[in-house]
Design an enzyme around this catalytic site. Sequence first.
Site, mmCIF file in Angstrom:
data_model
loop_
_atom_site.group_PDB
_atom_site.id
_atom_site.type_symbol
_atom_site.label_atom_id
_atom_site.label_comp_id
_atom_site.label_asym_id
_atom_site.label_seq_id
_atom_site.Cartn_x
_atom_site.Cartn_y
_atom_site.Cartn_z
ATOM 1 N N ARG A 30 41.157 40.482 -8.824
ATOM 2 C CA ARG A 30 42.125 39.957 -7.851
ATOM 3 C C ARG A 30 41.580 40.094 -6.426
ATOM 4 O O ARG A 30 41.751 39.203 -5.595
ATOM 5 C CB ARG A 30 43.473 40.687 -7.995
ATOM 6 C CG ARG A 30 44.227 40.227 -9.253
ATOM 7 C CD ARG A 30 45.279 41.217 -9.705
ATOM 8 N NE ARG A 30 46.342 41.417 -8.757
ATOM 9 C CZ ARG A 30 47.156 42.486 -8.766
ATOM 10 N NH1 ARG A 30 46.999 43.438 -9.678
ATOM 11 N NH2 ARG A 30 48.108 42.590 -7.882
ATOM 12 N N ARG A 69 47.819 30.810 -1.393
ATOM 13 C CA ARG A 69 46.679 31.674 -1.730
ATOM 14 C C ARG A 69 45.370 30.896 -1.717
ATOM 15 O O ARG A 69 44.321 31.495 -1.924
ATOM 16 C CB ARG A 69 46.892 32.205 -3.146
ATOM 17 C CG ARG A 69 47.066 33.703 -3.270
ATOM 18 C CD ARG A 69 47.255 33.977 -4.744
ATOM 19 N NE ARG A 69 47.288 35.356 -5.106
ATOM 20 C CZ ARG A 69 48.372 36.105 -5.186
ATOM 21 N NH1 ARG A 69 49.536 35.613 -4.841
ATOM 22 N NH2 ARG A 69 48.290 37.338 -5.613
ATOM 23 N N ARG A 104 51.482 52.216 -7.538
ATOM 24 C CA ARG A 104 52.557 51.332 -8.003
ATOM 25 C C ARG A 104 52.685 51.432 -9.527
ATOM 26 O O ARG A 104 53.787 51.496 -10.067
ATOM 27 C CB ARG A 104 52.264 49.887 -7.582
ATOM 28 C CG ARG A 104 53.293 48.888 -8.069
ATOM 29 C CD ARG A 104 53.216 47.590 -7.309
ATOM 30 N NE ARG A 104 52.025 46.800 -7.629
ATOM 31 C CZ ARG A 104 51.622 45.744 -6.931
ATOM 32 N NH1 ARG A 104 52.281 45.345 -5.875
ATOM 33 N NH2 ARG A 104 50.534 45.073 -7.286
ATOM 34 N N ARG A 110 53.021 46.662 -14.215
ATOM 35 C CA ARG A 110 52.544 45.277 -14.288
ATOM 36 C C ARG A 110 51.261 45.219 -15.094
ATOM 37 O O ARG A 110 50.384 46.058 -14.933
ATOM 38 C CB ARG A 110 52.279 44.751 -12.872
ATOM 39 C CG ARG A 110 53.510 44.222 -12.199
ATOM 40 C CD ARG A 110 53.248 43.853 -10.769
ATOM 41 N NE ARG A 110 52.108 42.965 -10.559
ATOM 42 C CZ ARG A 110 51.833 42.364 -9.407
ATOM 43 N NH1 ARG A 110 52.618 42.561 -8.367
ATOM 44 N NH2 ARG A 110 50.778 41.592 -9.289
ATOM 45 N N LYS A 117 52.889 43.338 0.719
ATOM 46 C CA LYS A 117 53.566 42.062 1.019
ATOM 47 C C LYS A 117 54.982 42.030 0.449
ATOM 48 O O LYS A 117 55.929 41.651 1.131
ATOM 49 C CB LYS A 117 52.783 40.865 0.439
ATOM 50 C CG LYS A 117 51.396 40.672 0.995
ATOM 51 C CD LYS A 117 50.756 39.394 0.484
ATOM 52 C CE LYS A 117 50.502 39.340 -1.015
ATOM 53 N NZ LYS A 117 49.541 40.346 -1.502
HETATM 54 P P1 AMP Z 1 51.222 38.783 -6.956
HETATM 55 O O1 AMP Z 1 52.544 39.263 -7.490
HETATM 56 O O2 AMP Z 1 51.373 37.981 -5.688
HETATM 57 O O3 AMP Z 1 50.200 39.886 -6.822
HETATM 58 O O4 AMP Z 1 50.649 37.752 -8.033
HETATM 59 C C1 AMP Z 1 50.323 38.172 -9.349
HETATM 60 C C2 AMP Z 1 49.445 37.111 -10.013
HETATM 61 O O5 AMP Z 1 50.192 35.871 -10.104
HETATM 62 C C3 AMP Z 1 48.185 36.734 -9.259
HETATM 63 O O6 AMP Z 1 47.095 37.620 -9.526
HETATM 64 C C4 AMP Z 1 47.922 35.321 -9.790
HETATM 65 O O7 AMP Z 1 47.384 35.358 -11.094
HETATM 66 C C5 AMP Z 1 49.323 34.759 -9.884
HETATM 67 N N1 AMP Z 1 49.748 34.115 -8.617
HETATM 68 C C6 AMP Z 1 50.752 34.505 -7.781
HETATM 69 N N2 AMP Z 1 50.852 33.697 -6.733
HETATM 70 C C7 AMP Z 1 49.869 32.769 -6.874
HETATM 71 C C8 AMP Z 1 49.437 31.677 -6.082
HETATM 72 N N3 AMP Z 1 50.032 31.379 -4.919
HETATM 73 N N4 AMP Z 1 48.403 30.938 -6.563
HETATM 74 C C9 AMP Z 1 47.800 31.228 -7.728
HETATM 75 N N5 AMP Z 1 48.141 32.254 -8.510
HETATM 76 C C10 AMP Z 1 49.172 33.022 -8.093
#
Ligand code: AMP
Length: 198
Positions: free
Chosen positions: A150, A88, A127, A139, A13
């Site tokens: 996740r 999400r 990654r 990360r 993404k």
């Molecule tokens: P990502 O970078 O999109 O993989 O997000 C990393 C982490 O941030 C996720 O595993 C969640 O803990 C948190 N996070 C990111 N976006 C959201 C969202 N829209 N709603 C809830 N938690 C989020």
Amino acid sequence: MRLIVFGPPGAGKGTQAARLSAEFGIPQLSTGDILRAAVKAGTPTGLAAKAVMDAGGFVSDDIVVECVRQRLSEKDAELGFVLDGFPRTISQATALDALLEEKGAPIDAVLELTVDEDRLMARIEKRASDAVAKGEKPRSDDNAETVANRLAEYRVGTAPVADHYRELGKLFAVNGMEDVETVAANIRSALTEAGCIA
Ligand code: AMP
């Protein structure tokens, strides 16, 4: 153009949203990036989010929706944006729909990157190892245990968001299994199908 790039962790993404941002001159809005920046800066939002993120859970809808609301009110988002990692949950999707309805500027297309689950874990491991190879810190949530959480959260909480946009006729599936350039071409086809580009 108002777009959502949707899909499970590791689907690509962020990579594809960054390309769309550059190609169409629209800001990329990644809630993961906003939250990671808040954690780094030690803001109240960051302090509230860190433990949940490290465990692979969802940060509360209230916090995330407020981050998005603020970001979308900035000038550069007036002509469009590409959302990545948001919405999400169904509750985030309905909050977003309401916010955009107020502005009279609904989502044009939701691009759903589809990738087999066994590939996702391999991509996330890559990654993390790429970050180490570049001398960067990987990360903190790119480890096997957190990734499993996740993915579980995605299946239960996030997958229904696709149904929500499918019912609205806005969901466009994109094969995300190929290399970055081919997936970008698949996205172009989806944008043509959606009537976003000629
Ligand atoms: P990502 O970078 O999109 O993989 O997000 C990393 C982490 O941030 C996720 O595993 C969640 O803990 C948190 N996070 C990111 N976006 C959201 C969202 N829209 N709603 C809830 N938690 C989020």
